[in-house]
Write a protein that holds these residues in place. Sequence first.
Motif, PDB file in Angstrom:
ATOM      1  N   MET A 105     -61.413  17.266  59.084  1.00  0.00           N
ATOM      2  CA  MET A 105     -61.219  19.003  58.961  1.00  0.00           C
ATOM      3  C   MET A 105     -59.546  18.926  58.675  1.00  0.00           C
ATOM      4  SD  MET A 105     -62.064  21.306  62.363  1.00  0.00           S
ATOM      5  CE  MET A 105     -63.635  20.793  62.397  1.00  0.00           C
ATOM      6  N   GLY A 106     -58.772  18.119  59.262  1.00  0.00           N
ATOM      7  CA  GLY A 106     -57.266  18.448  59.288  1.00  0.00           C
ATOM      8  C   GLY A 106     -57.013  18.148  57.774  1.00  0.00           C
ATOM      9  N   VAL A 107     -57.333  17.003  57.180  1.00  0.00           N
ATOM     10  CA  VAL A 107     -57.006  16.953  55.854  1.00  0.00           C
ATOM     11  C   VAL A 107     -57.502  17.725  54.784  1.00  0.00           C
ATOM     12  CG1 VAL A 107     -57.224  14.963  53.798  1.00  0.00           C
ATOM     13  CG2 VAL A 107     -56.702  14.420  56.267  1.00  0.00           C
ATOM     14  N   SER A 108     -58.953  18.031  55.014  1.00  0.00           N
ATOM     15  CA  SER A 108     -59.284  19.103  53.841  1.00  0.00           C
ATOM     16  C   SER A 108     -58.811  20.474  54.040  1.00  0.00           C
ATOM     17  CB  SER A 108     -61.004  19.034  53.799  1.00  0.00           C
ATOM     18  OG  SER A 108     -61.419  19.704  55.009  1.00  0.00           O
ATOM     19  N   GLY A 109     -58.528  20.642  55.066  1.00  0.00           N
ATOM     20  CA  GLY A 109     -57.896  22.206  55.389  1.00  0.00           C
ATOM     21  C   GLY A 109     -56.582  22.033  55.075  1.00  0.00           C
ATOM     22  N   LYS A 110     -55.889  21.145  55.381  1.00  0.00           N
ATOM     23  CA  LYS A 110     -54.196  20.857  55.034  1.00  0.00           C
ATOM     24  C   LYS A 110     -54.212  20.907  53.451  1.00  0.00           C
ATOM     25  CE  LYS A 110     -50.532  20.649  57.022  1.00  0.00           C
ATOM     26  NZ  LYS A 110     -49.846  21.750  57.939  1.00  0.00           N
ATOM     27  N   VAL A 111     -54.962  20.157  52.523  1.00  0.00           N
ATOM     28  CA  VAL A 111     -55.167  20.027  51.195  1.00  0.00           C
ATOM     29  C   VAL A 111     -55.179  21.417  50.642  1.00  0.00           C
ATOM     30  CG1 VAL A 111     -56.161  19.037  49.289  1.00  0.00           C
ATOM     31  CG2 VAL A 111     -55.584  17.575  51.391  1.00  0.00           C
ATOM     32  N   THR A 112     -56.277  22.181  51.094  1.00  0.00           N
ATOM     33  CA  THR A 112     -56.550  23.290  50.529  1.00  0.00           C
ATOM     34  C   THR A 112     -55.392  24.312  50.648  1.00  0.00           C
ATOM     35  OG1 THR A 112     -58.893  23.068  51.250  1.00  0.00           O
ATOM     36  CG2 THR A 112     -58.541  25.169  50.528  1.00  0.00           C
ATOM     37  N   GLN A 113     -54.828  24.271  52.005  1.00  0.00           N
ATOM     38  CA  GLN A 113     -53.829  25.244  52.358  1.00  0.00           C
ATOM     39  C   GLN A 113     -52.512  24.917  51.445  1.00  0.00           C
ATOM     40  OE1 GLN A 113     -53.287  26.688  56.245  1.00  0.00           O
ATOM     41  NE2 GLN A 113     -51.380  25.506  56.412  1.00  0.00           N
ATOM     42  N   ILE A 119     -52.213  23.309  48.556  1.00  0.00           N
ATOM     43  CA  ILE A 119     -52.596  23.629  46.988  1.00  0.00           C
ATOM     44  C   ILE A 119     -52.479  25.447  46.858  1.00  0.00           C
ATOM     45  CG2 ILE A 119     -54.083  23.519  45.078  1.00  0.00           C
ATOM     46  CD1 ILE A 119     -54.928  21.060  45.935  1.00  0.00           C
ATOM     47  N   MET A 120     -53.175  25.946  47.759  1.00  0.00           N
ATOM     48  CA  MET A 120     -53.200  27.322  47.667  1.00  0.00           C
ATOM     49  C   MET A 120     -51.454  27.879  47.877  1.00  0.00           C
ATOM     50  SD  MET A 120     -56.164  28.547  49.608  1.00  0.00           S
ATOM     51  CE  MET A 120     -55.878  30.367  49.556  1.00  0.00           C
ATOM     52  N   LYS A 128     -50.199  31.390  45.697  1.00  0.00           N
ATOM     53  CA  LYS A 128     -51.313  32.763  45.910  1.00  0.00           C
ATOM     54  C   LYS A 128     -51.073  32.961  47.349  1.00  0.00           C
ATOM     55  CE  LYS A 128     -54.577  31.792  42.401  1.00  0.00           C
ATOM     56  NZ  LYS A 128     -56.010  31.129  42.209  1.00  0.00           N
ATOM     57  N   LYS A 129     -50.322  32.516  47.983  1.00  0.00           N
ATOM     58  CA  LYS A 129     -50.222  32.771  49.485  1.00  0.00           C
ATOM     59  C   LYS A 129     -48.833  32.744  49.903  1.00  0.00           C
ATOM     60  CE  LYS A 129     -52.338  33.554  53.460  1.00  0.00           C
ATOM     61  NZ  LYS A 129     -52.841  34.929  54.018  1.00  0.00           N
ATOM     62  N   GLU A 163     -47.556  30.199  56.443  1.00  0.00           N
ATOM     63  CA  GLU A 163     -46.421  29.872  57.224  1.00  0.00           C
ATOM     64  C   GLU A 163     -46.369  28.129  57.021  1.00  0.00           C
ATOM     65  OE1 GLU A 163     -48.682  32.760  59.628  1.00  0.00           O
ATOM     66  OE2 GLU A 163     -48.286  31.181  60.915  1.00  0.00           O
TER      67      GLU A 163
END
Lengths: 230, 126
Positions: B100-108, B110-111, B116-117, B121
Amino acid sequence: MNSFLQDSVFFGVFISIVTYEIGALIKKKWNVAIFNPLLISIALIMIFLLVFDVEYETYEYGAKYLSYFLTPATVALAVPLYEQLEPLKKNWKAIMAGILAGALTSAVCVLVMSILFRLTHEQYVTLLPKSITTAIGMGLSEELGGIVAITVAVIVVTGIVGNMFAEGICRLFRITDPVAKGIGIGSASHAMGTAKAMEMGEIEGAMSSLSIAVSGLLTVIISILFSHIY
Amino acid sequence: MKYLKQLLIILIFTFAGEILHYVVPLQIPASIYGLVLLFAALVLGFIKLPQVEETAKLLIEVMPLMFIPAGVALLESWGDLKPILIPVAAIMVVSTVLVMGVSGKVTQGIMTHAGKKQKGEAKDHE
């Protein structure tokens, strides 16, 4: 008891649905992740079979017809995936990278810990599909030669863990973006995590349900490759 | 008849998946072939959403029921699980947190990186 129930095709189906409905009622009354209808149903049926000394085969004689629809139901997952096509297109690079990173993390984690705990190949492949939806995970475990019943239990409990700790884990890793939260939750804990993501927000929920299908598909490929490593 | 026709379409894709599973020498479950084929047909417009939507959603809604027999089968395989209960529990908790941590962190990451964001924060990149 056994001989009567053995003749009844509907006993297995009946007790499955009744216990599932009981589980759904309990879940509705106390909205806690551990009161998962599937988990409650499985536990109640086990208790029933043990208390009344009914063989698993007797239950399975009728209940197996429920499982027959699993393949078409999994195929039907194409519909919710298709409905998430627009949000996927918008951030596809970040989303695909995130889900891929999650699927790889899961496989590496299971591999390393299986080696550390000296698990057998059979036990290792049983655990590889742990983060994905039961529909895909069951088929995958069977293909890889795992113990399907344990895979199902592990998937369900993983979903409960993800559901219970989703908010805490997002805080721990400082994941603040709703898209990233949804992707993380869905990649780690499939439909049960997604239920939590939906409570957190619309974007979180949509992204989480998107990850279920994509992560499931990626994990099939990754697991097949990883099954040859150990 | 609506449900029956939709079920027929889903079963056609299911059957096509089973044929592929039989023909292709890979360990990919038949349902995955079917899922991908149906998804492709929807994207390409061969199948329109209303042609399968209701039955697909019905099947998905009742899907948890289909896992019950496999879960109860744990009674039979309890002997296999018991000796590895602690490793399995450890693997489950550790990997769920990490995935959960890694996939969320990677998505965030790259975004944020893609700009785009801007307001994000997140300070650290993966």
